[in-house]
Design a protein around this motif. Structure first.
Motif, PDB file in Angstrom:
ATOM      1  N   TRP A 177      -6.374  -0.011   3.009  1.00  0.00           N
ATOM      2  CA  TRP A 177      -6.160  -0.961   4.123  1.00  0.00           C
ATOM      3  C   TRP A 177      -7.151  -2.248   4.014  1.00  0.00           C
ATOM      4  N   CYS A 236       0.790  -1.168   0.143  1.00  0.00           N
ATOM      5  CA  CYS A 236      -0.056  -0.123  -0.035  1.00  0.00           C
ATOM      6  C   CYS A 236       0.722   1.248   0.198  1.00  0.00           C
ATOM      7  N   VAL A 267       0.945  -7.217   5.106  1.00  0.00           N
ATOM      8  CA  VAL A 267       0.420  -5.835   4.461  1.00  0.00           C
ATOM      9  C   VAL A 267       1.335  -4.985   4.745  1.00  0.00           C
ATOM     10  N   ALA A 320      -6.653  -4.446   1.080  1.00  0.00           N
ATOM     11  CA  ALA A 320      -5.337  -5.226   1.380  1.00  0.00           C
ATOM     12  C   ALA A 320      -5.602  -6.204   2.293  1.00  0.00           C
TER      13      ALA A 320
END
Length: 532
Positions: A424, A414, A439, A427
């Motif tokens: 988020w 990200c 992540v 993800a």
């Protein structure tokens, strides 16, 4: 390389001024060529503030000998080429000295660097009466010229402060367009480039300048509208010499735009990256994070587990750009990389860069359709990158349709600044439900608040983990360890602004299924034990 002669005044020894992150590689290359002078200790180089403004540098003394008649530019090119370091031409400098004594190397005041040498030749093309009429001299202009510059073949990129002095402002305002073109042409020839541009900071909004506000008397009666610069377009970059192609700023270029634009490239960690400088930014400061990804244990673990299972692994980059981090996943052994990128110029840069590195690419236009499961069988062998030219808002649903048709997704990047918060939830949901994964959250954080802010981000990610938990297995929460996200590491990448650090948070997200289900589906081929 030239051999030593009995006339010591006709030769010089070469010392290298090397960024800290390249010291190990430069030292190793010198050792392999038996050109490292072990009588002189590698030590910090502090004589040039402009060089160190780009990061700390070290001085490495070599036994390389070159003729004194060779210019600074020619000497640097030849020395770096012999050592196999020519790709770092814009990062490594040389100092010429007639002695190998440590004291002489440290006290040697380097001659004009290649940029000053090139501009010296260029200024000689101007009429002498022009400088005289402006009460300027070549010596003053060269002294006022900063040392910093970057070459991204075939372009010379000057800094925003290159012509900031009053002497250069006076010259640029007085010289004719033809005279300036002759100046830049000579500079380009001397530095072996075909294009010259001057850089500028990336504004957070389109229509916004990062320079000082004009006086009230010069401000328009109505405020000009601005829009967020979500594509990080280099709107302030100023072409000075050579044709850069279409200059109109558009996120979706036409085929004609793409073929007529100037494309430049650079190599970092032996990975080539390509972009159109008028339309796409390039952040050289991200190299530390790119380097980290190449040897990140969690990526190596995902790759190894995928090889044992025979399925490989997939990474997702939700803000792919020209492939900054996506290329690192591929080089680290990830079998498939799914990318989302809204800027058509960046997508083309990613496509060209991937091809130059030997990776296959499939670009999916953001037409609302996307790639369906049945299309996967039609992919060509060697297609490492699947790139959706669209916002990542639909990435979650596209990934779900491909679930099981691509290797397990173990890593999601990200990489949007100042915050990637909007991605988020996508993800977390993208990670393989049976294996879990990592992540990597990019975020700008005040230096004094990194620890506290990291805890806040982890808490927010944990909330997302709880929301996307598989409803059918909530009763097995204890077996899944409470599905607790774990902050494994906070990487400080670079200073983004005074007091603000670009950070990357590596967060482990546990699987959504029970261990029994995962073991059954994988038939025991993947190790599922994890130390916390």
């Amino acid at each position: 390389m030239a051999q030593a002669t009995s006339d010591e005044s006709s030769i010089f020894y070469v010392s290298f001024v090397v960024p800290k992150f390249l010291v190990k590689q430069a030292k190793s290359n010198l050792e392999r060529k038996h050109k490292l002078d072990r009588s002189v200790k590698i030590q910090p180089y502090r004589r040039d503030a402009y060089i160190n403004a780009c990061g700390d540098h070290m001085l490495i003394q070599s036994t390389i000998i070159l003729p004194d008649s060779m210019s600074q530019l020619e000497g640097r090119l030849q020395a770096l080429k012999e050592l196999g370091l020519e790709s770092y031409y814009d990062r490594i400098f040389i100092i010429k000295t007639h002695s190998r004594q440590a004291s002489d190397v440290q006290q040697y005041d380097a001659q004009r660097n290649p940029l000053q040498e090139a501009f010296g030749k260029g200024l000689q093309q101007l009429p002498k009466e022009l400088l005289a009429s402006l009460c300027l001299t070549m010596d003053r202009l060269l002294a006022d010229l900063p040392d910093s510059y970057t070459i991204y073949p075939p372009m010379l990129l000057l800094t925003s402060k290159t012509f900031a002095s009053s002497s250069w402002q006076t010259l640029l305002a007085s010289a004719s367009p033809r005279q300036l073109n002759d100046l830049y042409a000579t500079v380009a020839t001397a530095l072996r480039v075909t294009h010259i541009a001057q850089n500028a900071p990336i504004p957070p909004s389109i229509g916004q300048s990062l320079d000082r506000d004009p006086p009230a008397s010069e401000q328009p009666l109505t405020k000009q509208p601005t829009t967020a610069n979500i594509l990080r377009s280099p709107t302030g970059l100023k072409p000075l010499y050579g044709s850069f192609g279409p200059l109109t700023k558009t996120a979706q270029p036409t085929p004609h735009d793409l073929t007529t634009a100037l494309w430049v490239s650079t190599r970092q960690n032996n990975i080539l990256q390509t972009w159109a400088p008028v339309h796409t930014m390039f952040s050289r400061g991200n190299i530390s994070e790119k380097t980290r990804l190449l040897t990140l244990p969690s990526i190596a673990q995902a790759v190894a587990e995928g090889e044992v299972a025979g399925a490989g692994s997939t990474a997702v980059d939700l803000y792919a750009g020209i492939g900054y981090f996506a290329f690192c996943y591929a080089r680290a052994g990830v079998r498939r990389v799914l990318c989302w990128e809204l800027n058509g110029w960046s997508v083309e840069g990613l496509r060209r860069g991937a091809a130059a590195n030997g990776w296959g690419v499939r670009v999916v236009e953001g037409d609302g359709q996307g790639m369906e499961r049945e299309e996967v069988d039609g992919t060509e062998e060697g297609e490492v990158f699947w790139v959706w030219r669209e916002s990542n808002e639909r990435a979650g649903e596209r990934i779900e349709r491909l679930r099981g048709a691509v290797p397990p997704i173990r890593h999601v990047n990200c990489g949007l600044l100042p915050s990637s918060r909007g991605s988020w939830e996508t993800a977390v949901g993208a990670l393989d439900p049976g294996l879990g994964g990592w992540v990597h959250v990019h975020e700008n954080i005040a230096m004094k608040e990194i620890e506290g802010k990291a805890a806040e981000i982890l808490e927010e990610i944990q909330g997302i983990v709880d929301r996307v938990a598989d409803e059918d297995h909530r009763s097995q929460r204890d077996e899944l360890g409470g599905r607790k996200a774990i902050l494994e590491h906070v990487q400080k990448v670079k200073t983004y602004a005074p007091g603000v650090m670009h950070c990357v948070l590596d967060i482990w997200i546990p699987p959504r299924r029970s261990l029994d289900e995962v073991k059954d589906s994988c038939k025991g081929s993947i190790s599922l034990e994890r130390e916390v």
